[in-house]
Design a protein around this motif. Structure first.
Motif, short mmCIF file in Angstrom:
data_model
loop_
_atom_site.label_atom_id
_atom_site.label_comp_id
_atom_site.label_asym_id
_atom_site.label_seq_id
_atom_site.Cartn_x
_atom_site.Cartn_y
_atom_site.Cartn_z
N ASP A 55 0.95 -1.48 0.50
CA ASP A 55 -0.10 0.06 -0.17
C ASP A 55 1.00 0.86 0.43
OD1 ASP A 55 1.04 0.42 2.70
OD2 ASP A 55 -1.31 -0.73 3.23
N LYS A 56 0.32 2.37 0.46
CA LYS A 56 1.22 3.99 0.27
C LYS A 56 2.16 3.68 0.83
CE LYS A 56 -2.69 6.37 -2.15
NZ LYS A 56 -3.63 6.99 -2.62
N ASN A 57 1.68 3.29 2.30
CA ASN A 57 2.92 3.30 3.50
C ASN A 57 3.63 2.04 3.75
OD1 ASN A 57 1.46 4.53 5.07
ND2 ASN A 57 -0.08 3.39 5.29
N LEU B 266 -2.80 -6.62 1.96
CA LEU B 266 -3.16 -7.99 2.99
C LEU B 266 -4.62 -8.15 1.94
CD1 LEU B 266 -2.66 -7.87 6.39
CD2 LEU B 266 -0.96 -9.15 4.80
N ALA B 267 -5.47 -7.34 2.35
CA ALA B 267 -6.92 -7.35 1.31
C ALA B 267 -6.48 -8.17 -0.10
CB ALA B 267 -7.74 -6.26 2.21
N TYR B 268 -6.31 -7.46 -0.49
CA TYR B 268 -5.60 -7.31 -2.26
C TYR B 268 -4.65 -9.04 -2.72
CZ TYR B 268 -3.49 -6.64 -6.73
OH TYR B 268 -2.69 -6.62 -8.14
N LYS C 76 -7.63 -11.45 -2.40
CA LYS C 76 -8.21 -11.82 -3.46
C LYS C 76 -7.21 -12.14 -4.80
CE LYS C 76 -10.97 -8.63 -6.33
NZ LYS C 76 -11.60 -7.10 -6.38
N GLN C 77 -6.56 -11.37 -4.54
CA GLN C 77 -5.17 -11.79 -6.32
C GLN C 77 -4.71 -13.30 -6.23
OE1 GLN C 77 -6.65 -9.11 -8.21
NE2 GLN C 77 -5.23 -9.75 -8.93
N ALA C 78 -4.71 -13.72 -4.96
CA ALA C 78 -4.34 -15.04 -5.01
C ALA C 78 -5.61 -16.21 -5.92
CB ALA C 78 -3.38 -15.55 -2.95
N GLU C 79 -6.04 -15.86 -4.35
CA GLU C 79 -7.81 -17.00 -4.27
C GLU C 79 -8.14 -16.78 -6.18
OE1 GLU C 79 -9.02 -19.31 -2.81
OE2 GLU C 79 -8.63 -18.84 -0.66
N TYR D 258 9.04 -13.53 3.35
CA TYR D 258 8.17 -12.64 3.60
C TYR D 258 6.42 -13.16 2.84
CZ TYR D 258 5.88 -8.56 4.92
OH TYR D 258 5.25 -7.12 6.00
N THR D 259 7.03 -13.28 0.90
CA THR D 259 6.32 -13.93 0.76
C THR D 259 5.15 -14.62 0.73
OG1 THR D 259 7.73 -12.64 -1.35
CG2 THR D 259 5.64 -14.38 -1.96
N ALA D 260 5.90 -15.62 1.47
CA ALA D 260 5.97 -17.06 1.68
C ALA D 260 4.10 -16.87 2.30
CB ALA D 260 6.98 -18.09 1.96
N CYS D 261 4.85 -16.29 3.94
CA CYS D 261 3.89 -16.55 4.82
C CYS D 261 2.70 -15.37 4.64
CB CYS D 261 4.49 -15.53 6.02
SG CYS D 261 5.71 -16.12 7.18
N LEU D 262 3.38 -14.52 4.07
CA LEU D 262 1.71 -13.74 3.26
C LEU D 262 1.07 -14.08 2.31
CD1 LEU D 262 3.47 -10.48 1.33
CD2 LEU D 262 2.10 -10.48 3.99
N LEU D 263 1.59 -14.94 1.70
CA LEU D 263 0.21 -16.18 0.85
C LEU D 263 -0.04 -17.21 1.85
CD1 LEU D 263 2.80 -16.11 -2.49
CD2 LEU D 263 0.25 -14.92 -2.26
N GLY D 264 0.86 -17.73 2.79
CA GLY D 264 0.20 -18.80 3.70
C GLY D 264 -0.90 -18.17 4.48
N ALA D 265 -0.53 -16.82 4.55
CA ALA D 265 -1.58 -16.28 5.21
C ALA D 265 -3.02 -16.14 4.36
CB ALA D 265 -1.37 -15.54 5.91
#
Length: 447
Positions: free
Chosen positions: A150-152, A157-159, A162-165, A201-208
Motif C-alpha cells: 500500500d501507500k505506506n 493483505l486484502a488485495y 483476493k488475487q491469490a484466490e 515474507y512472500t511465503a508467509c503472506l500467501l500462507g496467511a
C-alpha cells in the motif's frame, strides 16, 4: 494446501533444482512453491545496477554477459530434451537482452528495482519449465499479479488474498503452483520488492491469505538452533518455538529468519516450519502459537551495537526528559534496541552509525553523552514470565566472569538481554550454553 519457500541456496544449481523438484513431488498434495533467485544472482544484479548508476554501460554489459553465460551453462545440465532446452534458451535470451536495454535509459531507483526482480523471474521460469518437462502438472503464477504494497509500503493483505484466490480459481486442480518470492508491485503499480525477509515474507503472506495448512521455509540449516553453531559447539535445533520467541531470536541475531516476515502467519494462526533442503528428513523447527511453559529455548547475539549514555543530574524528577530523548531518535529515524534508566541517566543501544554524530550532538543539550562502540547484545529467549522463579538467575550466573554493560528484563515475557563488549561475545555464548543447556539440549531447571 501447504506453502513452501526455497531460498537461493536451495535452488542455487541445476542439481539442487532437481532435488527440490523431487522433494515437492513426493506426494500429490497441492502446494504453492515460492522461489528466490538462484544464489549469487541478486548480488550480480546489484552490481549491474551500480555500473548503470555510474553511467558505465560497458561495465554493466560485461557483468550481464558473464551472468548470461552462467545461466546458459545451467540449461544443458537441467533439461534432458532439445525442446525444453530451446524454450528456456529463448527465454533467457529475451531476459538478458532486456537487461542490456537499461544501458540506453536514464537509470533511477525504479529501474534498479525492475532489474533486481529479474533474478526471481528467471529462477521460477527455469524451474517451472523443468517440472513441465518431467510431466508434472505445474503452473507459474506471477507474484507481480498477486503481491502488492500500500501507500505506506506495507503489504496490502486484502488485495493479496483476493488475487491469490482468483489465480488459484483460474488454475484449478494443479499439483504445483510456482511463484516468485521477494518481488511485488507498489500502490502505484510499479515493480518493487518486500525488502524485509524477502521470499520468506512472500511465503508467509500467501500462507496467511490462503489459510494454508502450513508454511515451510526451506534453507540450508536444520531449523533454528539453541545457540550460534558457528562459534558454540554442541548446539541443537529447537524443535518448537512460539511466534514471539522466534521473532525475538530473529531480531537479535538468528539469521535464519527475519522477525517481520512471520507476523502474517502469527495473526492467521498458520504454523511455520523451518526445514533443511540438504537434510529433508530432519524435523526442523515448528513455529506456532503454542507456548511451552517454564522453558528456555535458545540464545542469540546481535553484533555491531552502539551504546549511547546520557547522564544529567538535571533529569532527576524532570518531567518530559525521556520524551525529549526519544524524539531525537525519532527525528533521525533511528530505532532503539535496549534501554535502561536510572535517576540520573539513561542508556540506549542502536545498531546503526547513520546520523550518530547528529543524534549525540542534540543529546548533549540534555546531559553528558558517552558513546561505546563494538558492543554486542546477547539475548536469552523462552518463557521468562514474571511468575517463573530462577531462570533470570541462571542467565546472570552464567555471566559472572563477564563484564555486562546493560541488562534488559521485563519488557518482554520472552527475552532477557545482556549488553557485552563485542570481544566477549564468544565466551558469553559459550558460558550461557554450558549453564542453560545440558548435553541433550534440555534447559536446566532452577534448583
Amino acid at each position: 494446501m501447504k506453502v513452501l519457500k526455497f531460498g537461493g541456496t536451495s535452488v542455487g544449481t541445476p542439481q539442487r533444482m532437481k532435488d527440490v523438484a523431487r522433494l515437492i513431488t513426493e506426494d500429490a498434495q497441492p502446494k504453492m512453491v515460492v522461489l528466490s533467485a538462484m544464489s549469487g544472482t541478486t548480488n550480480t544484479l546489484v552490481e549491474i545496477s551500480d555500473y548503470l548508476y555510474k553511467k558505465n554501460p560497458e561495465g554493466a554489459n560485461n557483468v550481464i554477459n558473464r551472468l548470461e553465460q552462467k545461466y546458459l551453462g545451467h540449461v544443458d545440465e537441467l533439461y534432458s530434451s532439445d525442446e525444453w532446452r530451446q524454450r528456456t534458451t529463448d527465454f533467457l535470451k529475451e531476459e538478458f537482452d532486456y537487461l542490456r536495454s537499461f544501458a540506453k535509459v536514464l537509470f533511477t531507483s525504479f529501474e534498479e528495482k525492475v532489474i533486481l526482480a529479474q533474478g526471481e523471474l528467471i529462477s521460477t521460469n527455469m524451474f517451472t519449465n523443468y517440472l513441465l518437462e518431467q510431466g508434472v502438472d505445474a503452473v507459474l503464477l506471477p507474484a507481480l499479479d498477486m503481491i502488492r504494497t500500500d501507500k505506506n509500503a506495507e503489504p496490502d493483505l486484502a488485495y493479496i488474498g483476493k488475487q491469490a484466490e482468483a489465480m488459484l480459481t483460474a488454475n484449478p486442480d494443479k499439483q504445483l503452483y510456482i511463484t516468485q518470492g521477494f518481488i511485488c508491485r507498489n500502490a502505484y503499480g510499479e515493480i518493487d520488492n518486500l525488502q524485509r525477509g524477502g521470499s520468506d515474507y512472500t511465503a508467509c503472506l500467501l500462507g496467511a491469505a490462503l489459510n494454508a495448512e502450513e508454511i515451510q521455509i526451506w534453507t540450508d540449516i536444520d531449523g533454528m538452533h539453541n545457540n550460534d553453531p558457528r562459534i558454540v559447539e554442541g548446539t541443537e535445533p529447537v524443535r518448537q518455538l512460539h511466534f514471539e520467541e522466534a521473532a525475538e531470536l530473529a531480531y537479535f541475531g538468528a539469521k535464519i529468519l527475519h522477525p517481520t516476515c512471520i507476523q502474517p502467519a502469527k495473526f492467521a494462526g498458520v504454523p511455520v516450519r523451518l526445514l533443511n533442503t540438504m537434510e529433508p528428513d530432519a524435523p526442523g523447527t515448528i513455529i506456532n502459537n503454542h507456548l511451552h511453559r517454564g522453558t528456555i529455548k535458545a540464545v542469540a547475539a546481535k553484533d555491531n551495537i552502539i551504546c549511547i549514555g546520557i547522564q544529567s543530574s538535571r533529569m532527576l524528577l524532570a518531567h518530559g526528559f525521556l520524551r525529549k530523548v526519544f524524539e531525537i531518535f525519532e527525528t533521525y529515524h533511528t530505532s532503539i534496541d535496549m534501554i535502561c534508566t536510572s535517576e540520573v541517566g539513561v542508556s540506549v543501544t542502536v545498531d546503526s552509525r547513520k546520523n550518530l554524530d547528529r543524534i549525540t550532538d542534540e543529546l548533549r543539550k540534555y546531559g553528558t553523552v558517552t558513546v561505546e562502540d563494538n558492543m554486542c547484545i546477547v539475548c536469552v529467549v523462552g518463557d521468562l514470565a514474571g511468575e517463573n522463579v530462577g531462570f533470570e538467575t541462571l542467565a546472570t550466573d552464567a555471566l559472572r566472569n563477564i563484564p555486562v554493560r546493560m541488562i534488559s528484563y521485563g519488557g518482554s515475557a520472552h527475552n532477557i538481554s545482556f549488553l557485552v563488549n563485542g570481544d566477549d561475545k564468544q565466551r558469553t555464548l559459550q558460558a550461557l550454553q554450558q549453564i542453560l543447556f545440558t548435553y541433550d539440549g534440555h534447559v536446566r531447571r532452577p534448583s
